[in-house]
Design a protein around this motif. Structure first.
Motif, PDB file in Angstrom:
ATOM      1  N   ASP A  70       0.839  -1.200   0.000  1.00 47.18           N
ATOM      2  CA  ASP A  70       0.000   0.000   0.000  1.00 47.18           C
ATOM      3  C   ASP A  70       0.870   1.244   0.000  1.00 47.18           C
ATOM      4  OD1 ASP A  70      -2.148  -1.609   0.039  1.00 47.18           O
ATOM      5  OD2 ASP A  70      -2.903  -1.009   2.019  1.00 47.18           O
ATOM      6  N   ASP A  72       0.293   3.968   1.621  1.00 49.08           N
ATOM      7  CA  ASP A  72       0.146   4.817   2.805  1.00 49.08           C
ATOM      8  C   ASP A  72       1.078   4.398   3.944  1.00 49.08           C
ATOM      9  OD1 ASP A  72      -0.987   2.420   3.384  1.00 49.08           O
ATOM     10  OD2 ASP A  72      -3.030   3.158   3.661  1.00 49.08           O
ATOM     11  N   GLN A 106       1.174   1.695   5.466  1.00 47.84           N
ATOM     12  CA  GLN A 106       0.590   0.793   6.471  1.00 47.84           C
ATOM     13  C   GLN A 106       1.277  -0.569   6.404  1.00 47.84           C
ATOM     14  OE1 GLN A 106      -3.875   1.434   5.960  1.00 47.84           O
ATOM     15  NE2 GLN A 106      -3.596   1.424   8.177  1.00 47.84           N
ATOM     16  N   ARG A 136      -1.792   4.848   9.147  1.00 45.72           N
ATOM     17  CA  ARG A 136      -1.701   5.518   7.858  1.00 45.72           C
ATOM     18  C   ARG A 136      -0.788   6.748   7.983  1.00 45.72           C
ATOM     19  NH1 ARG A 136      -4.023   6.978   3.286  1.00 45.72           N
ATOM     20  NH2 ARG A 136      -5.118   5.252   2.319  1.00 45.72           N
TER      21      ARG A 136
HETATM   22 MG    MG Z   1      -4.347   1.762   4.123  1.00 40.20          MG
END
Ligand code: MG
Ligand code: UDP
Length: 335
Positions: free
Chosen positions: A104, A106, A108, A209
């Motif tokens: 991902d 972000d 994460q 995030r």
């Molecule tokens: Mg995420």
């Protein structure tokens, strides 16, 4: 390729990191910077492929800026939002490395785990799955919904899907196998389990995030769960037969009860009984039709054979290698 040559290739091979991005203007440059730093420190040759899934903010402008300053970065821009799965597939199709990681955008999925995954790949593993050691912050409904979804998916794929994630590293063989699967709606997480190959897992903790908000609403998550269940298992159709059988048994019992009542001189209250039975059977039929309808809708989507995604722009250095050249040929045939 002989095992010996393959292990030498693995020592010097490029890792493609695929990062789907939808409205991630705030997270993008931090993510690019963090991932690059970690891979450079671990001396892993790499390329970062950002796939802008039709963002409505300045994500694409940010990607273009990164591509201008860093030759490791490639940007792919979709003509509209096609969803994360499509973005992952586009990234895989664009990748030229001997291994490809998906994560991902972000942060994460902790990029610190990438070198560990890469080392496992160098040792000969072909699919390295990131498994969540904790699911991060989620509300109760989300947790239980996700639990049920993964139980169904585990039954469907025959592989334990609890706590799996989209964070994984795949060998070129697994990437090509996944890209060769012709279904339009394909659940990436289950596809990577389905292809088999020599697999292992690496556990990681889901991080907060880095910026922005999650793109999932309860409704979009429910839709996502249904689509993926239908794309991998026909179990809900078996539920239709099960519901039919259950209705049949219940109606036999009711018939028996009514006959006993009749012969013992106490006729069953007519209207209420009929109404209850009618409503019960009616809702069972409607539900079953709904499930069958959902499968027909998926078949309709598949037979239309539309592309999974449409690319409107590509930014960054287009790499050519013996691997990408042979694969590009295959991709063009597909489009
Ligand atoms: Mg995420
Ligand atoms: N994403 C995407 N297309 C979408 C929705 C999400 O490419 O339609 C990307 C998003 O930019 C992020 C990843 O998929 O990199 C995971 O999304 P998000 O963080 O919103 O999901 P969560 O972590 O909450 O499950």
């Amino acid at each position: 390729m002989s095992d010996r040559i393959e292990s030498v290739v693995r020592l010097i091979s490029r890792l493609s990191v695929i990062l789907p991005a939808y409205n991630e203007e705030e997270a993008l440059s931090k993510t690019a910077c963090t991932v690059s730093r970690i891979l450079e420190r671990a001396r892993i040759p790499y390329e970062l492929i950002f796939v802008d899934d039709g963002s409505l903010d300045n994500t694409w402008i940010e990607i273009e800026k990164l591509c201008e300053t860093d030759a490791h970065i490639i940007g792919v821009h979709f003509s509209r939002n096609f969803g994360k799965e499509a973005a992952v597939y586009a990234g895989l199709a664009q990748s030229t490395g001997s291994a490809a990681a998906v994560m991902d955008c972000d942060l994460q999925h902790p990029p610190e785990v990438l070198p560990d995954m890469y080392r496992l790949w160098q040792q000969g593993y072909e699919v390295i799955e990131g498994v969540k050691s904790s699911r991060g912050q989620e509300n109760l409904l989300h947790r239980h919904g996700a639990g049920l979804f993964y139980r169904i998916m585990t039954k469907a794929t025959g592989v334990d899907m609890q706590n799996t994630s989209d964070f994984k590293l795949l060998d070129r063989k697994a990437v090509d196998a996944i890209l060769s699967m012709p279904e339009r709606s394909l659940f990436f997480r289950a596809a990577s389990a389905w292809v088999g190959f020599r697999s292992t897992t690496v556990s990681f903790q889901v991080q907060e995030r880095v910026a922005g908000k999650s793109k999932w609403s309860p409704w979009s998550l429910t839709k996502y769960a249904f689509t993926n269940i239908v794309s991998f298992t026909t179990m809900p159709l078996q539920f239709v037969s099960f519901a039919g059988a259950a209705c049949f048994v219940l109606s036999l019992l009711l018939l028996l009860y009514s006959l006993i009542q009749y012969f013992s001189g106490h006729a069953v209250e007519g209207y209420t009984t009929i109404l209850t039975v009618l409503l019960f059977i009616g809702s069972a039929i409607m539900m079953s039709l709904g499930i069958i309808g959902y499968y027909i809708a998926r078949i309709y989507e598949e037979v239309k054979h539309r592309p999974r995604y449409l690319i409107s722009k590509i930014a960054g250095v287009q790499r050519t290698s013996w691997e990408s050249e042979s694969r590009d040929g295959k991709d063009n045939e597909k489009k």
